[in-house]
Write an enzyme that holds these catalytic residues in place. Structure first.
Site, short mmCIF file in Angstrom:
data_model
loop_
_atom_site.label_atom_id
_atom_site.label_comp_id
_atom_site.label_asym_id
_atom_site.label_seq_id
_atom_site.Cartn_x
_atom_site.Cartn_y
_atom_site.Cartn_z
N VAL A 154 28.56 83.05 40.81
CA VAL A 154 29.48 83.61 39.82
C VAL A 154 28.67 83.99 38.58
O VAL A 154 27.87 83.19 38.09
CB VAL A 154 30.64 82.63 39.54
CG1 VAL A 154 30.16 81.26 39.22
CG2 VAL A 154 31.55 83.13 38.46
N HIS A 155 28.82 85.23 38.14
CA HIS A 155 28.08 85.66 36.95
C HIS A 155 28.77 86.78 36.18
O HIS A 155 28.32 87.16 35.11
CB HIS A 155 26.68 86.13 37.35
CG HIS A 155 26.66 87.48 38.01
ND1 HIS A 155 27.08 87.67 39.30
CD2 HIS A 155 26.32 88.70 37.54
CE1 HIS A 155 26.96 88.95 39.60
NE2 HIS A 155 26.52 89.60 38.56
#
Ligand code: UD1
Length: 364
Positions: free
Chosen positions: A204-205
């Site tokens: 997740v970014h």
């Protein structure tokens, strides 16, 4: 006659696996090549390890632009790229994907009157809140030669009025890199303590998932709830580390937070995963090819063929634990047809067309 000179611009992690097959295939043609690394990604685990594992040549210029606001980073990219284009005098510039370095390269080249080839043209999420959507649209608007990697890309570009004379459907060079790295990679995971049981890989970014504290809290809760069902391994991008930790993400024996992995290690991990939970663009494609179920925590995707052909589904963070439980009960989905020309040969197609376009002749 002078040999045509193709200058490739890469800058961030997802560029490297797209450029490597094109650069390699172009070596069979009478063109010279230069590689510019903008340094948008500079941490060794986001950059150097990919150069080594993908056997990319050392960059001819490393611009070290680093991080910043979108305006500051894009401005720094443009100034530094212009300097190198004036020095290298390209016949054409090849830009990859949708990161800020891609758009900056296209803008500078277009204004210097240099032909622009865009690899991964035509993807559209139709969500202009995403910086990548702006980058894609601007790059495609300026590109002379548009190399399309997913079938919907052709429809999107035609709907925007791009003439067929500028479009080539070539397949997906990211899959070329994947195919190249697959032999022997299972060893990368075999010895790891979690590998004996089913596990999930989560990445997740995206700003929409990690920058806003409420969104980060909901992602952190989702990851903790998923870890109650199976082991979760999270190679965490530096962008989300502090906000996700502040939002309550806590490592444990069932929720392993690790630094970003190299390409081989990461693909090996994903290949054997029971499920992937992600907000990445490229990972939706890689899981489609590998047949690993993928839950994408976004409301849109620029890669709908990963849903129609592949293993991908769009979900909210709240929906993830139940979706993971269903996948664990149902096992891996039966293999479906891959999108056209995701066959490991896209780099060769792009190289051959590009060499013709810049005036090179068919090579060896
Ligand atoms: C960029 C791309 C995104 C892509 C992602 C893949 C844009 C707009 N975004 O996002 O499309 O999915 O790469 O990883 O181009 N940072 C480091 N070390 C680095 C690079 C960045 O710590 O080597 C941190 C910095 O705090 C930086 C932040 O990450 O401010 C964001 O970096 P940036 O390059 O702006 O975008 P990404 O989120 O990495």
């Amino acid at each position: 006659m002078a040999i045509p000179n193709i200058v490739h611009v890469v800058g961030a992690r997802p560029n490297f696996m797209k450029a490597a097959p094109v650069i390699r295939a172009l070596q069979a043609f009478p063109v010279s090549q230069r590689l510019i690394h903008t340094g948008q990604h500079y941490d060794p685990e986001l950059s150097d390890v990919f150069f080594e594992q993908l056997r990319l040549p050392a960059p001819d210029a490393n611009l070290a632009v680093g991080s910043g606001s979108h305006a500051a980073q894009t401005a720094a990219l443009m100034l530094a790229i212009e300097h190198e284009f004036l020095r290298f005098d390209p016949t054409a510039v090849a830009a990859y994907g949708d990161v800020n370095s891609t758009m900056a390269a296209a803008l500078v080249a277009a204004k210097l009157g240099i032909a622009v080839a865009h690899v991964e043209s035509g993807l559209r999420s139709f969500d202009t809140q995403m910086p990548e959507e702006i980058n894609r649209r601007v790059t495609d608007l300026l590109a002379d030669w548009l190399f399309v990697t997913a079938p919907e890309g052709l429809e999107n570009l035609r709907a925007e009025g791009v003439p067929d004379s500028r479009l080539w459907y070539v397949g997906n060079p990211m899959i070329d890199s994947l195919v190249t790295v697959l032999p022997g990679i299972d060893d990368e995971v075999g010895g790891r303590p979690f590998a004996a049981e089913p596990y999930a890989v989560a990445t997740v970014h995206r700003p929409s998932n990690v920058d806003d504290p409420d969104a980060a809290r909901s992602v952190a809760r989702m990851l903790q709830a998923t870890a109650a069902l199976l082991q979760v391994v999270i190679p965490l991008h530096p962008r989300g580390r502090s906000t996700l930790m502040a939002a309550g993400l806590r490592p444990s024996a069932r929720l392993r937070i690790v630094t970003p992995l190299g390409y081989r290690e990461f693909i090996a991990l994903v290949r054997r995963a029971a499920v992937v939970v992600t907000d990445s663009g490229g990972l939706q494609e890689e899981t489609t090819f590998l047949g690993t179920p993928c839950l994408t925590i976004r409301t849109t995707t620029e890669r709908p063929c990963t849903i129609t052909h592949g293993t991908n589904r769009l979900v909210s963070p709240e929906e993830v634990p139940a979706a993971v439980a269903r996948i664990l009960a149902g096992g891996r989905p039966a293999t479906r047809a891959l999108p056209p020309l995701w066959d490991g040969q896209a780099g060769t197609r792009i190289a051959s067309i590009l060499a013709d376009l810049v005036g090179g002749h068919r090579g060896l």
